[in-house]
Design a protein around this motif. Structure first.
Motif: not given
Length: 260
Positions: A51, A53, A205, A207-208, A210
């Motif tokens: 993912t 990030v 997915k 993400r920022t 998270p």
């Protein structure tokens, strides 16, 4: 968030490293983007899918919290120390709930926002933007980088090719060659480290900043320990335990949020 070299250099200038009121060194982790998880052949299914990030900057403690530091908060812990451990060994026999109470105490003491790292923050501080397999690089290419199950231990999975010099925990900072790209040490081996998040399956997915679940059955811990086989020292390897679990190979480090 800009992750260009110039932007990161400016960000580091604005946020110099510092020592907290307990003498613990805090290293600045500049904003950046990284791939969380692993698709390597030896990765477990809970490390996938990989993912992307994005994280804004924060501080991470250079070392796990030590007995001396924790016992400033809870002097009674001295009676629960591991028999072999002195002031400079990482604190063990602390649950995630104990660790969280320590971060609240330190926050009130300094009027800063200390807490456990999120799982994403922990992994980024360990491997950096380049996605190292171990904090120091791609291979476990000899002793002198981490404390894990070696010839000094009696575990069935111990790797007799290595001699780390320790049969249990080691004083923090014993393996400077194992430092992460941000200068954090002991992120592989010595003690597992509690994270803020409860365990969940990766969604895959982008993400920022998270945050994982705020409740659940088991809380994440990372990094492996002196009891671990080498595979569990990889930056992307995930562990998890009951929130009130404590052991002689589980401790924690702290992060401090950056405001403004």
């Amino acid at each position: 968030i800009s992750s260009s070299p110039l932007a990161r250099a400016r960000e580091r200038q604005q946020h110099p490293d510092y020592k907290n009121s307990l003498g613990g060194e805090m290293k600045y982790v500049a904003s950046g983007v990284f791939e969380m998880g692993s698709a390597a052949a030896d990765a477990l299914s809970n490390e996938q899918p990989v993912t992307q990030v994005t994280l804004t900057g924060y501080y991470v403690s250079r070392y796990p919290v030590t007995n001396r530091e924790f016992e400033e908060f809870d002097p009674t812990h001295r009676t629960r120390r591991a028999a072999w451990a002195d002031d400079n060994h990482p604190v063990v026999y602390v649950s995630s709930e104990d660790a969280i109470q320590f971060t609240k105490w330190l926050s009130a003491r300094e009027r800063k926002e200390y807490r456990l790292p999120t799982e994403a923050e922990w992994e980024y501080a360990a491997r950096g933007s380049e996605g190292r397999n171990f904090p120091w690089g791609e291979r476990l290419d000899g002793s002198g980088r981490a404390n894990f199950a070696d010839k000094n231990t009696t575990f069935a999975w111990a790797d007799a090719r290595f001699d780390t010099g320790f049969a249990q925990t080691s004083p923090v900072g014993s393996f400077p060659k194992g430092a992460s790209p941000f200068g954090a040490e002991d992120m592989a081996g010595n003690v597992w480290e509690w994270c803020l998040d409860f365990f969940e399956v990766y969604k895959g997915k982008e993400r920022t900043n998270p945050r994982g679940p705020t409740n659940g059955q088991k809380r994440v811990c990372r990094g492996g320990s002196w009891k671990s086989r080498a595979q569990n020292l990889r930056c992307s390897a995930r562990g998890f335990s009951l929130p009130n679990f404590s052991s002689n190979d589980v401790g924690f480090r702290v992060v401090c949020e950056v405001k403004g």
